[in-house]
Scaffold this motif. Structure first.
Motif, PDB file in Angstrom:
ATOM      1  N   GLN A   1       0.832  -1.201   0.000  1.00  0.00           N
ATOM      2  CA  GLN A   1       0.000   0.000   0.000  1.00  0.00           C
ATOM      3  C   GLN A   1       0.870   1.255   0.000  1.00  0.00           C
ATOM      4  O   GLN A   1       2.023   1.219   0.429  1.00  0.00           O
ATOM      5  CB  GLN A   1      -0.892   0.035   1.249  1.00  0.00           C
ATOM      6  N   ALA A   2       0.282   2.355  -0.463  1.00  0.00           N
ATOM      7  CA  ALA A   2       0.978   3.638  -0.392  1.00  0.00           C
ATOM      8  C   ALA A   2       1.033   4.081   1.061  1.00  0.00           C
ATOM      9  O   ALA A   2       0.060   3.961   1.799  1.00  0.00           O
ATOM     10  CB  ALA A   2       0.257   4.679  -1.237  1.00  0.00           C
ATOM     11  N   GLY A   3       2.195   4.574   1.468  1.00  0.00           N
ATOM     12  CA  GLY A   3       2.373   5.054   2.831  1.00  0.00           C
ATOM     13  C   GLY A   3       3.502   6.059   2.873  1.00  0.00           C
ATOM     14  O   GLY A   3       3.967   6.532   1.830  1.00  0.00           O
ATOM     15  N   VAL A   4       3.951   6.383   4.068  1.00  0.00           N
ATOM     16  CA  VAL A   4       5.055   7.333   4.215  1.00  0.00           C
ATOM     17  C   VAL A   4       6.064   6.795   5.220  1.00  0.00           C
ATOM     18  O   VAL A   4       5.736   5.996   6.099  1.00  0.00           O
ATOM     19  CB  VAL A   4       4.566   8.721   4.688  1.00  0.00           C
ATOM     20  N   GLU A   5       7.306   7.268   5.076  1.00  0.00           N
ATOM     21  CA  GLU A   5       8.366   6.966   6.041  1.00  0.00           C
ATOM     22  C   GLU A   5       8.725   8.269   6.754  1.00  0.00           C
ATOM     23  O   GLU A   5       9.021   9.278   6.107  1.00  0.00           O
ATOM     24  CB  GLU A   5       9.591   6.389   5.345  1.00  0.00           C
ATOM     25  N   VAL A   6       8.656   8.244   8.074  1.00  0.00           N
ATOM     26  CA  VAL A   6       8.883   9.454   8.861  1.00  0.00           C
ATOM     27  C   VAL A   6       9.757   9.138  10.064  1.00  0.00           C
ATOM     28  O   VAL A   6       9.968   7.972  10.424  1.00  0.00           O
ATOM     29  CB  VAL A   6       7.534  10.051   9.360  1.00  0.00           C
ATOM     30  N   ASN A   7      10.277  10.203  10.681  1.00  0.00           N
ATOM     31  CA  ASN A   7      10.969  10.074  11.960  1.00  0.00           C
ATOM     32  C   ASN A   7       9.966  10.305  13.072  1.00  0.00           C
ATOM     33  O   ASN A   7       9.371  11.388  13.163  1.00  0.00           O
ATOM     34  CB  ASN A   7      12.106  11.110  12.070  1.00  0.00           C
ATOM     35  N   TYR A   8       9.769   9.292  13.889  1.00  0.00           N
ATOM     36  CA  TYR A   8       8.783   9.386  14.965  1.00  0.00           C
ATOM     37  C   TYR A   8       9.403   8.852  16.259  1.00  0.00           C
ATOM     38  O   TYR A   8       9.868   7.722  16.303  1.00  0.00           O
ATOM     39  CB  TYR A   8       7.523   8.588  14.590  1.00  0.00           C
ATOM     40  N   VAL A   9       9.438   9.691  17.267  1.00  0.00           N
ATOM     41  CA  VAL A   9      10.012   9.359  18.577  1.00  0.00           C
ATOM     42  C   VAL A   9      11.439   8.824  18.407  1.00  0.00           C
ATOM     43  O   VAL A   9      11.823   7.797  18.986  1.00  0.00           O
ATOM     44  CB  VAL A   9       9.125   8.345  19.339  1.00  0.00           C
ATOM     45  N   GLY A  10      12.194   9.503  17.551  1.00  0.00           N
ATOM     46  CA  GLY A  10      13.612   9.189  17.428  1.00  0.00           C
ATOM     47  C   GLY A  10      13.964   8.024  16.537  1.00  0.00           C
ATOM     48  O   GLY A  10      15.131   7.611  16.495  1.00  0.00           O
ATOM     49  N   LYS A  11      13.003   7.465  15.806  1.00  0.00           N
ATOM     50  CA  LYS A  11      13.342   6.358  14.912  1.00  0.00           C
ATOM     51  C   LYS A  11      12.492   6.409  13.651  1.00  0.00           C
ATOM     52  O   LYS A  11      11.434   7.030  13.614  1.00  0.00           O
ATOM     53  CB  LYS A  11      13.158   5.018  15.621  1.00  0.00           C
ATOM     54  N   LYS A  12      12.992   5.733  12.612  1.00  0.00           N
ATOM     55  CA  LYS A  12      12.278   5.690  11.339  1.00  0.00           C
ATOM     56  C   LYS A  12      11.068   4.756  11.454  1.00  0.00           C
ATOM     57  O   LYS A  12      11.195   3.638  11.941  1.00  0.00           O
ATOM     58  CB  LYS A  12      13.201   5.179  10.233  1.00  0.00           C
ATOM     59  N   GLU A  13       9.937   5.242  11.003  1.00  0.00           N
ATOM     60  CA  GLU A  13       8.718   4.427  11.032  1.00  0.00           C
ATOM     61  C   GLU A  13       7.981   4.579   9.710  1.00  0.00           C
ATOM     62  O   GLU A  13       8.053   5.615   9.048  1.00  0.00           O
ATOM     63  CB  GLU A  13       7.800   4.877  12.169  1.00  0.00           C
ATOM     64  N   LYS A  14       7.262   3.508   9.339  1.00  0.00           N
ATOM     65  CA  LYS A  14       6.436   3.549   8.142  1.00  0.00           C
ATOM     66  C   LYS A  14       4.969   3.391   8.539  1.00  0.00           C
ATOM     67  O   LYS A  14       4.638   2.552   9.373  1.00  0.00           O
ATOM     68  CB  LYS A  14       6.824   2.439   7.162  1.00  0.00           C
TER      69      LYS A  14
END
Length: 725
Positions: free
Chosen positions: A97-110
């Protein structure tokens, strides 16, 4: 029980609620009637809506918008790739699925688009609950008419993750039409010619035109056409591209290489576009845009129109398409209602007005019409609200066909059938009949993939029919399957059963036999004679057939995990917000107490108490800006308690004196009031006595006059003298 309609837009969302015998658009936490459709991720928590908008420029790579353009899409879809032009967050593939990769609470999350929409809907739920002061569950959500089955299922999944029960997904222009028609009292009757209205909705990212026929108590959508890539953001992008070239030549800076500079210019271009809708020219000024360079520019309306001429050439295309599909001419349309923020652009209004050769109608709120219609739709479905009877008949957007494997026993059998044609009324149910000797599978798909937006997979679902077998004579089982396109525009194979052809006897009416409605009775003897019957073949339902379905809806396991994850992040956000609140309270208390100890509390504390409190406040201030920067909520509460412990006795003394003074003032006020009442009573008493005295004097005078007057036959001295003479 609440009635809530949500206009889920690409740029912002409006919330309509039924109350006060009407529909209100409610404001968010900063008193705006529309909430930015943004989700942002930070080092400590998420920021959603207004919070995400506030920190968007400083947190570009972790802020995501245009959520409804991503939901239900795959990463490889060219339409999804196009969205990268409008967001700085990295769009990526997340489990297909389409999603995003972001920095959340100090770590990379999708996160998938479904999760992002669920996060946003949770915020909308909280805004609504706070305003209504009651939990919110039942909602109606608007979606573009061009949304496919997979996109609609994704919206329902997102709503469920957010803890909402979506009563209906309603198409944008259908919601607008409902809000327009349900309030009209002069609609034609069932036998009269319907009133035809075209709704032209041009929003931030897409353009929809619908023709709707209205009669008293109902609306029928006749046709809908759309342009998926025509909206306000296309005008903003054209302006931004123009400024990028101008700034490169004039100021020697290239904003295309700087995401923050590009974003700031894009936001300024949007504001300038709005100004140009009401003025012939507008200035642009951005301080320290890039490399400490201040930029300025002036744009005229005709310059903007030349920049977007390719867009303006497409203005009437959806209108022509929808008229052709409805087999109507421009003169057959009674009125043209314009909604959506982009319909304020003068060139668009002029093009549409010129096409129809008449004035356009702007009777609806262009920004809030969909939200109001959604709220009406929710009220109609809610058992707790009484709404004027009004039926909504929408139409199928894309034709859906079923395909299956050919039965070996039926060599000339067709293997596909278009069950729901484009333009069919929705919701709708169709019964499919199959002759089979063993279990079989069906597949549903869109019959014309070229009509779908982007490169969405035309597959809709796969259904396996179980329990099918030949009868005792090795004949086919007659299988009946109920296919339904429901209120949401979602296809399901709801049930299956099998029937048998059976001979049943039914009476045959004879000549001269009494029929229902005969005026005279027949001879009583006729009842004793045997009645004639005939045998007829009828299909009789004999049992159910189990059906297992495979659709684009989330598997329950995935859904449960995402619900748990959303609840966890929600509680973390709530704790962070409460922690920040306590931190701010501690900071405010330090400054407030430092000021008051030398002013209003000065006379209520000894020098020793003052010194101790000042020392404590100074120590806490140092701690707050050093080690206490990221403390927990409980630590801030403990520090507040330390201040209250030292300041409590001082504050109590001040409060006691203030209470005593207040009591003295109240007592004085009461005494003054009592004194005034006594004065008034005394004055009234004096007035009453004076009145009585005056009345007594009048009576005495009247008695005296009566006593002096001569009675009948009595002679006065003068009369007596006259008589003697």
């Amino acid at each position: 029980m609440s009635v809530v309609g949500i206009d889920f837009g690409a740029q912002s969302t409006k919330i309509g609620v039924a109350r006060n015998k009407g529909i209100d658009i409610i404001a968010n936490e900063v008193s705006n009637r529309q909430t930015p459709s943004l989700v942002g991720f930070g080092a400590r928590s998420r920021q959603i809506g207004e919070g995400a908008k506030t920190q968007e420029t400083s947190n570009l790579k972790n802020t995501i918008g245009n959520l409804k353009r991503l939901i239900g899409r795959t990463f490889s879809d060219p339409d999804v790739q196009l969205e990268q032009d409008y967001t700085c967050a990295q769009i990526c593939d997340v489990n297909g699925q389409a999603g995003v990769e972001v920095n959340y609470v100090g770590k990379k999350e999708k996160f998938t688009a479904i999760q992002l929409v669920a996060m946003y809907l949770t915020k909308i739920r909280d805004i609504t609950s706070k305003e209504l002061k009651t939990p919110v569950t039942d909602v109606t959500i608007s979606v573009p008419a061009w949304f496919t089955d997979v996109q609609r299922r994704a919206m329902l999944d997102a709503g469920e993750i957010a803890g909402l029960k979506v009563l209906r997904l309603i198409n944008d222009t259908t919601a607008t039409a409902l809000g327009w028609g349900i309030t009209k009292l002069d609609l034609p009757g069932p036998e009269e010619k319907p009133r035809r209205v075209m709704f032209v909705d041009i929003g931030y990212s897409d353009y929809t035109a619908s023709i709707v026929e209205f009669r008293k108590g109902e609306l029928n959508v006749k046709a809908t056409a759309y342009d998926h890539h025509f909206g306000g953001r296309n005008f903003d992008k054209a302006l931004t591209e123009h400024f990028a070239d101008e700034f490169k030549e004039k100021f020697k800076i290239d904003i295309r290489t700087n995401p923050k500079a590009w974003s700031r210019t894009f936001a300024a271009a949007e504001k300038l576009k709005k100004i140009l809708s009401a003025n012939p020219a507008a200035p642009l000024s951005i301080e320290s845009l890039m490399e400490d360079v201040d930029v300025r520019a002036l744009v005229k309306r005709d310059e903007l129109e030349s920049m977007v001429q390719s867009l303006l050439d497409r203005v009437t295309v959806p209108i022509e398409q929808v008229l052709a599909e409805a087999k109507l001419k421009p003169e057959d349309i009674d009125s043209v209602e314009m909604v959506g923020g982009c319909t304020r652009v003068p060139a668009i209004k002029e093009a549409v007005s010129k096409f129809f050769g008449k004035n356009l109608s702007f009777t609806l709120n262009q920004d809030e019409a969909i939200a109001r219609g959604c709220a009406f739709g929710c009220a109609i479905l809610s058992p707790v609200f009484r709404v004027r009877d009004f039926s909504v008949h929408d139409i199928v957007t894309y034709p859906i066909e079923f395909t299956w494997e050919q039965s070996a026993d039926i060599p000339d059998e067709d293997t596909s059938l278009t069950v729901f044609n484009r333009g069919n009324v929705m919701p709708s149910t169709k019964i499919l009949t199959f002759y089979r000797k063993q279990p079989f599978d069906l597949e549903a798909r869109y019959a014309k993939p070229e009509m779908l937006p982007g490169k969405i997979n035309p597959w809709v679902g796969r259904f396996s029919v179980k329990g099918v077998k030949a009868d005792a004579n090795d004949d086919f089982m007659i299988c009946k399957l109920k296919a339904r396109l429901n209120l949401h525009g979602i296809l399901n194979l709801e049930s299956g059963y099998y029937v048998e052809d059976m001979e049943v006897e039914e009476p045959v009416p004879e000549d001269g036999e009494k029929k229902e409605g005969d005026a005279m009775d027949t001879d009583a003897k006729s009842d004793e004679q045997p009645k004639k019957t005939r045998k007829v073949k009828k299909q009789v339902r004999k049992g159910d057939l189990p059906i297992s379905s495979g659709t684009a809806s989330l598997e329950q396991g995935f859904k449960d995990n995402w619900i748990e994850r959303e609840n966890s992040m929600y509680m973390d956000d709530k704790l962070i917000a409460e922690t920040d609140e306590k931190k701010n309270e501690l900071e405010g208390t330090i400054y407030e107490m430092r000021d008051k100890i030398d002013s209003i509390y000065a006379d209520f504390a000894s020098d020793e108490e003052k010194d101790k409190l000042r020392t404590k406040l100074s120590d806490l201030e140092d701690w707050l800006y050093e080690d206490g920067e990221n403390a927990t909520k409980s630590v801030y509460v403990a520090k507040l308690d330390e201040i209250r412990f030292l300041a409590g006795p001082i504050v109590q003394r001040h409060r006691e004196k203030a209470d005593a003074e207040r009591q003295a003032i109240l007592q004085a006020q009461e005494e003054e009031a009592a004194r005034k009442r006594a004065e008034i009573d005394a004055k009234r008493k004096v007035e009453e006595e004076a009145k009585k005295t005056a009345e007594g004097t009048k009576e005495d005078k009247a008695d005296a006059e009566m006593k002096d007057a001569p009675t009948e036959g009595e002679s006065t001295p003068e009369n007596a003298e006259t008589e003697k003479q």
